[in-house]
Design a protein around this motif. Sequence first.
Motif, mmCIF file in Angstrom:
data_model
loop_
_atom_site.group_PDB
_atom_site.id
_atom_site.type_symbol
_atom_site.label_atom_id
_atom_site.label_comp_id
_atom_site.label_asym_id
_atom_site.label_seq_id
_atom_site.Cartn_x
_atom_site.Cartn_y
_atom_site.Cartn_z
ATOM 1 N N ASN A 222 -1.634 -18.353 1.112
ATOM 2 C CA ASN A 222 -0.545 -17.404 1.351
ATOM 3 C C ASN A 222 -0.414 -17.027 2.825
ATOM 4 O OD1 ASN A 222 0.495 -16.349 -1.498
ATOM 5 N ND2 ASN A 222 -1.716 -16.670 -1.646
ATOM 6 N N LEU A 223 -0.785 -17.929 3.707
ATOM 7 C CA LEU A 223 -0.751 -17.612 5.130
ATOM 8 C C LEU A 223 0.654 -17.330 5.639
ATOM 9 C CD1 LEU A 223 -3.358 -20.156 6.536
ATOM 10 C CD2 LEU A 223 -3.594 -17.679 6.407
ATOM 11 N N ALA A 224 1.672 -17.860 4.985
ATOM 12 C CA ALA A 224 3.043 -17.633 5.445
ATOM 13 C C ALA A 224 3.496 -16.198 5.195
ATOM 14 C CB ALA A 224 3.997 -18.602 4.756
ATOM 15 N N HIS A 225 2.752 -15.452 4.386
ATOM 16 C CA HIS A 225 3.135 -14.086 4.044
ATOM 17 C C HIS A 225 2.276 -13.074 4.807
ATOM 18 C CE1 HIS A 225 5.421 -15.957 0.854
ATOM 19 N NE2 HIS A 225 4.317 -16.547 0.412
ATOM 20 N N GLU A 226 2.721 -11.845 4.827
ATOM 21 C CA GLU A 226 1.929 -10.788 5.444
ATOM 22 C C GLU A 226 0.684 -10.531 4.593
ATOM 23 O OE1 GLU A 226 2.240 -6.102 6.860
ATOM 24 O OE2 GLU A 226 3.948 -7.095 5.902
ATOM 25 N N ILE A 227 -0.461 -10.498 5.234
ATOM 26 C CA ILE A 227 -1.728 -10.261 4.538
ATOM 27 C C ILE A 227 -2.462 -9.147 5.268
ATOM 28 C CG2 ILE A 227 -3.948 -11.245 3.839
ATOM 29 C CD1 ILE A 227 -2.604 -13.994 3.816
ATOM 30 N N THR A 228 -2.778 -8.096 4.571
ATOM 31 C CA THR A 228 -3.466 -6.953 5.173
ATOM 32 C C THR A 228 -4.911 -6.897 4.695
ATOM 33 O OG1 THR A 228 -2.870 -5.449 3.386
ATOM 34 C CG2 THR A 228 -1.304 -5.682 5.219
ATOM 35 N N LEU A 229 -5.703 -6.128 5.417
ATOM 36 C CA LEU A 229 -7.088 -5.909 4.998
ATOM 37 C C LEU A 229 -7.117 -5.266 3.624
ATOM 38 C CD1 LEU A 229 -10.139 -5.783 5.492
ATOM 39 C CD2 LEU A 229 -9.764 -3.620 6.726
ATOM 40 N N GLY A 230 -6.193 -4.321 3.389
ATOM 41 C CA GLY A 230 -6.154 -3.659 2.092
ATOM 42 C C GLY A 230 -5.852 -4.619 0.962
ATOM 43 N N ALA A 231 -4.943 -5.563 1.200
ATOM 44 C CA ALA A 231 -4.608 -6.542 0.165
ATOM 45 C C ALA A 231 -5.797 -7.436 -0.144
ATOM 46 C CB ALA A 231 -3.407 -7.369 0.604
ATOM 47 N N MET A 232 -6.527 -7.862 0.881
ATOM 48 C CA MET A 232 -7.707 -8.710 0.662
ATOM 49 C C MET A 232 -8.779 -7.941 -0.102
ATOM 50 S SD MET A 232 -8.159 -11.064 4.107
ATOM 51 C CE MET A 232 -7.842 -9.806 5.353
ATOM 52 N N ALA A 233 -9.010 -6.700 0.302
ATOM 53 C CA ALA A 233 -10.030 -5.894 -0.355
ATOM 54 C C ALA A 233 -9.669 -5.640 -1.820
ATOM 55 C CB ALA A 233 -10.210 -4.576 0.392
ATOM 56 N N ALA A 234 -8.386 -5.322 -2.071
ATOM 57 C CA ALA A 234 -7.957 -5.051 -3.443
ATOM 58 C C ALA A 234 -8.110 -6.291 -4.315
ATOM 59 C CB ALA A 234 -6.501 -4.585 -3.438
ATOM 60 N N ARG A 235 -7.795 -7.450 -3.754
ATOM 61 C CA ARG A 235 -7.906 -8.681 -4.526
ATOM 62 C C ARG A 235 -9.364 -9.000 -4.847
ATOM 63 N NH1 ARG A 235 -3.935 -11.971 -5.820
ATOM 64 N NH2 ARG A 235 -4.484 -14.026 -6.626
ATOM 65 N N SER A 236 -10.273 -8.568 -3.994
ATOM 66 C CA SER A 236 -11.693 -8.809 -4.224
ATOM 67 C C SER A 236 -12.330 -7.746 -5.110
ATOM 68 C CB SER A 236 -12.444 -8.867 -2.888
ATOM 69 O OG SER A 236 -12.443 -7.587 -2.278
ATOM 70 N N GLY A 237 -11.569 -6.670 -5.401
ATOM 71 C CA GLY A 237 -12.097 -5.593 -6.222
ATOM 72 C C GLY A 237 -13.059 -4.689 -5.495
ATOM 73 N N MET A 238 -12.932 -4.602 -4.170
ATOM 74 C CA MET A 238 -13.829 -3.769 -3.368
ATOM 75 C C MET A 238 -12.999 -2.798 -2.543
ATOM 76 S SD MET A 238 -16.352 -6.686 -1.757
ATOM 77 C CE MET A 238 -16.758 -8.173 -2.677
ATOM 78 N N SER A 239 -13.671 -1.780 -2.042
ATOM 79 C CA SER A 239 -13.037 -0.916 -1.056
ATOM 80 C C SER A 239 -12.944 -1.685 0.262
ATOM 81 C CB SER A 239 -13.856 0.356 -0.851
ATOM 82 O OG SER A 239 -15.098 0.047 -0.221
ATOM 83 N N GLU A 240 -12.077 -1.238 1.154
ATOM 84 C CA GLU A 240 -11.944 -1.921 2.439
ATOM 85 C C GLU A 240 -13.264 -1.921 3.205
ATOM 86 O OE1 GLU A 240 -8.697 -0.632 4.835
ATOM 87 O OE2 GLU A 240 -7.233 -0.738 3.211
ATOM 88 N N ARG A 241 -13.973 -0.811 3.152
ATOM 89 C CA ARG A 241 -15.239 -0.706 3.887
ATOM 90 C C ARG A 241 -16.271 -1.676 3.333
ATOM 91 N NH1 ARG A 241 -18.557 4.973 4.870
ATOM 92 N NH2 ARG A 241 -20.264 4.079 6.123
ATOM 93 N N THR A 242 -16.409 -1.720 2.001
ATOM 94 C CA THR A 242 -17.377 -2.635 1.385
ATOM 95 C C THR A 242 -16.976 -4.087 1.626
ATOM 96 O OG1 THR A 242 -17.914 -1.021 -0.324
ATOM 97 C CG2 THR A 242 -18.473 -3.333 -0.768
ATOM 98 N N PHE A 243 -15.682 -4.357 1.485
ATOM 99 C CA PHE A 243 -15.200 -5.716 1.697
ATOM 100 C C PHE A 243 -15.494 -6.179 3.124
ATOM 101 C CE2 PHE A 243 -11.729 -8.578 3.013
ATOM 102 C CZ PHE A 243 -11.971 -9.641 2.139
ATOM 103 N N SER A 244 -15.225 -5.332 4.106
ATOM 104 C CA SER A 244 -15.467 -5.699 5.504
ATOM 105 C C SER A 244 -16.949 -5.978 5.751
ATOM 106 C CB SER A 244 -14.975 -4.592 6.440
ATOM 107 O OG SER A 244 -13.573 -4.443 6.341
#
Length: 324
Positions: A222-244
């Motif tokens: 999905n590189l052609a679309h906007e991707i945020t840290l929050g979206a990545m974290a949500a998809r992984s089922g983690m908080s942004e802090r834990t995901f990072s």
Amino acid sequence: MHSVAILALDDVVPFDMAAPMQVFDWTRLPDGRPGYRVRLCAESPEVRADGGFSLRVEHGLDALAEADTVVVPGRSPAAGPPSPRVLAALRDAAAAGTRIASVCVGAFVLAEAGLLDGLRATTHWVAADELARRFPAVEVQPDVLYVDNGQILTSAGAAAALDMCLHMIRRDLGSAVAAHAARMSVMPLEREGGQAQFIVYDHPPVPRGSTLEPVLEWVEDNLAHEITLGAMAARSGMSERTFSRRFREQTGSTPLQWLLRARVRRAQYLLENTAHPVERIARQAGFGSPTAFRERFRRVVGTTPQSYRAAFHAKDAVPAAARI
């Protein structure tokens, strides 16, 4: 056919000599023909190798004058200075426009010949200070795997010779042929390591089998679309802090740094393998605008998208029968 001469001097390091011989010899064009003719040459028919054995060499220094590329492997610390005949042959080859590359401490031979004066160069990190001390006209860069000055190239430790050779193959024959040569050598086209890569190409590593693998594969899809840290974290089922935190533990990078490299890698692939205009590639790689794409690409890769395409655009794809 492009001719490569590997120059074996007394006390040559066997791996430094064999690595470029093998990778060039394994290179195949899309129709299956060899991409290079490789010759081992030396000043005399018998060469003493580091490790207690000797080599019988069929070709003399005249092979340098006939070659399109000359590769100078490293030598043991006990090796004496190269002979005036060897230095003269290298200077003559350089004056004729021959591409000349060194492996590891082979950079000292090029420096002795004066071929590195005023240029950037690298060598094994252990020998970098010595190279800088003995040859102050050389700008030594100990933190890269290889340096390409156009006609003159230098590589760091012996394994970095494979990176440099694959880079030259890509320059000569395109990325598809180079990718096949890399697979034959069980190497990525570019690799992560303790030293920086001179030209960034390969995609950031996805840690296979890890908890991050699904989300990173989703990012690459999905590189052609906007991707945020929050979206990545949500998809992984983690908080942004834990995901990072998990992300840095498993990749050694932050999520946004990884995303940027993935976008640049996608752009490099499209520049190499399509005729799409830069504006379209900027959108496909997920950059906000062509201007932002050009600026970021130049900062990461060290050249413009147009110059990169001119150097690395693939002319043909490797046929399926030649793939592994």
